[in-house]
Design a protein around this motif. Structure first.
Motif, PDB file in Angstrom:
ATOM      1  N   UNK A   1      57.174  31.485  25.982  1.00 23.19           N
ATOM      2  CA  UNK A   1      56.870  31.447  27.416  1.00 23.19           C
ATOM      3  C   UNK A   1      55.960  32.613  27.812  1.00 23.19           C
ATOM      4  N   UNK A   2      56.191  33.784  27.230  1.00 24.37           N
ATOM      5  CA  UNK A   2      55.357  34.950  27.520  1.00 24.37           C
ATOM      6  C   UNK A   2      53.937  34.724  26.992  1.00 24.37           C
ATOM      7  N   UNK A   3      53.829  34.185  25.799  1.00 23.68           N
ATOM      8  CA  UNK A   3      52.506  33.894  25.223  1.00 23.68           C
ATOM      9  C   UNK A   3      51.754  32.902  26.105  1.00 23.68           C
ATOM     10  N   UNK A   4      52.425  31.856  26.551  1.00 23.19           N
ATOM     11  CA  UNK A   4      51.786  30.859  27.421  1.00 23.19           C
ATOM     12  C   UNK A   4      51.350  31.491  28.740  1.00 23.19           C
ATOM     13  N   UNK A   5      52.193  32.340  29.311  1.00 23.21           N
ATOM     14  CA  UNK A   5      51.848  33.001  30.572  1.00 23.21           C
ATOM     15  C   UNK A   5      50.669  33.953  30.377  1.00 23.21           C
ATOM     16  N   UNK A   6      50.656  34.682  29.268  1.00 22.10           N
ATOM     17  CA  UNK A   6      49.551  35.600  28.988  1.00 22.10           C
ATOM     18  C   UNK A   6      48.242  34.835  28.812  1.00 22.10           C
ATOM     19  N   UNK A   7      48.286  33.734  28.080  1.00 26.03           N
ATOM     20  CA  UNK A   7      47.075  32.924  27.907  1.00 26.03           C
ATOM     21  C   UNK A   7      46.585  32.370  29.242  1.00 26.03           C
ATOM     22  N   UNK A   8      47.512  31.958  30.106  1.00 27.85           N
ATOM     23  CA  UNK A   8      47.131  31.449  31.427  1.00 27.85           C
ATOM     24  C   UNK A   8      46.481  32.554  32.265  1.00 27.85           C
ATOM     25  N   UNK A   9      47.001  33.765  32.187  1.00 26.72           N
ATOM     26  CA  UNK A   9      46.421  34.885  32.931  1.00 26.72           C
ATOM     27  C   UNK A   9      45.016  35.196  32.430  1.00 26.72           C
ATOM     28  N   UNK A  10      44.816  35.157  31.117  1.00 25.19           N
ATOM     29  CA  UNK A  10      43.483  35.391  30.550  1.00 25.19           C
ATOM     30  C   UNK A  10      42.519  34.297  31.012  1.00 25.19           C
ATOM     31  N   UNK A  11      42.966  33.061  30.999  1.00 23.51           N
ATOM     32  CA  UNK A  11      42.100  31.962  31.454  1.00 23.51           C
ATOM     33  C   UNK A  11      41.726  32.139  32.922  1.00 23.51           C
ATOM     34  N   UNK A  12      42.661  32.633  33.722  1.00 25.97           N
ATOM     35  CA  UNK A  12      42.382  32.911  35.131  1.00 25.97           C
ATOM     36  C   UNK A  12      41.305  33.994  35.244  1.00 25.97           C
ATOM     37  N   UNK A  13      41.405  35.041  34.440  1.00 18.27           N
ATOM     38  CA  UNK A  13      40.407  36.112  34.458  1.00 18.27           C
ATOM     39  C   UNK A  13      39.051  35.606  33.960  1.00 18.27           C
ATOM     40  N   UNK A  14      39.073  34.740  32.958  1.00 19.13           N
ATOM     41  CA  UNK A  14      37.809  34.150  32.467  1.00 19.13           C
ATOM     42  C   UNK A  14      37.138  33.329  33.558  1.00 19.13           C
ATOM     43  N   UNK A  15      37.937  32.523  34.250  1.00 18.44           N
ATOM     44  CA  UNK A  15      37.394  31.675  35.312  1.00 18.44           C
ATOM     45  C   UNK A  15      36.784  32.506  36.435  1.00 18.44           C
ATOM     46  N   UNK A  16      37.298  33.716  36.623  1.00 13.87           N
ATOM     47  CA  UNK A  16      36.776  34.618  37.653  1.00 13.87           C
ATOM     48  C   UNK A  16      35.649  35.500  37.126  1.00 13.87           C
ATOM     49  N   UNK A  17      35.221  35.270  35.883  1.00 16.00           N
ATOM     50  CA  UNK A  17      34.174  36.077  35.227  1.00 16.00           C
ATOM     51  C   UNK A  17      34.527  37.560  35.173  1.00 16.00           C
ATOM     52  N   UNK A  18      35.821  37.861  35.049  1.00 18.59           N
ATOM     53  CA  UNK A  18      36.272  39.252  34.960  1.00 18.59           C
ATOM     54  C   UNK A  18      36.621  39.638  33.524  1.00 18.59           C
ATOM     55  N   UNK A  19      36.963  38.668  32.686  1.00 15.65           N
ATOM     56  CA  UNK A  19      37.450  38.933  31.329  1.00 15.65           C
ATOM     57  C   UNK A  19      36.301  39.292  30.406  1.00 15.65           C
ATOM     58  N   UNK A  20      36.461  40.376  29.640  1.00 14.54           N
ATOM     59  CA  UNK A  20      35.469  40.760  28.635  1.00 14.54           C
ATOM     60  C   UNK A  20      36.012  40.441  27.249  1.00 14.54           C
ATOM     61  N   UNK A  21      37.180  41.004  26.920  1.00 19.05           N
ATOM     62  CA  UNK A  21      37.804  40.741  25.627  1.00 19.05           C
ATOM     63  C   UNK A  21      39.223  41.264  25.659  1.00 19.05           C
ATOM     64  N   UNK A  22      39.979  40.891  24.654  1.00 27.42           N
ATOM     65  CA  UNK A  22      41.335  41.429  24.552  1.00 27.42           C
ATOM     66  C   UNK A  22      42.153  40.698  23.515  1.00 27.42           C
ATOM     67  N   UNK A  23      43.372  41.186  23.338  1.00 22.91           N
ATOM     68  CA  UNK A  23      44.296  40.554  22.427  1.00 22.91           C
ATOM     69  C   UNK A  23      45.352  41.535  21.954  1.00 22.91           C
TER      70      UNK A  23
END
Length: 113
Positions: A22-44
């Protein structure tokens, strides 16, 4: 725009094994949200620090963690946003998803990079 490191140390995610998916799914969803907002650069997430390799200034290479280091990075994200306030909003989103405390630090501006 400014880049910010959002990170957590090993041991910060004290989550029961059964809750990890559940945490992994939530983290991936948060990253996708940041990508959609053009804020995400990289991470993991990072492999355990015992699997690291250290390179010293003289070129010496050693397997395992630096014996001088007392804490170890476990995961990170980099966002490119307008302000510290924006970075803190993303950090709050990621902290809720990952269920852990996150540290936010701004990169030193470098016009040549």
């Amino acid at each position: 725009m400014s880049k910010f490191l959002i990170s957590f140390a090993e041991g910060a995610m004290d989550i029961p094994e059964e809750e990890i998916p559940a945490v992994v799914a939530a983290a991936h969803a948060a990253v996708e949200q940041a990508r959609a907002a053009d804020a995400w650069v990289l991470g993991g997430g990072l492999m355990h620090h015992e699997l690291s390799t250290v390179v010293y200034p003289d070129g010496t290479v050693a397997d395992g963690p630096d014996p001088q280091r007392h804490s170890h990075l476990a995961g990170l994200g980099v966002v490119d946003v307008e302000s510290l306030e924006d970075a803190l909003e993303w950090a709050a989103t990621f902290a809720a998803a990952c269920r852990c405390v996150l540290e936010v630090r701004e990169f030193i501006p470098d016009p040549e990079s």
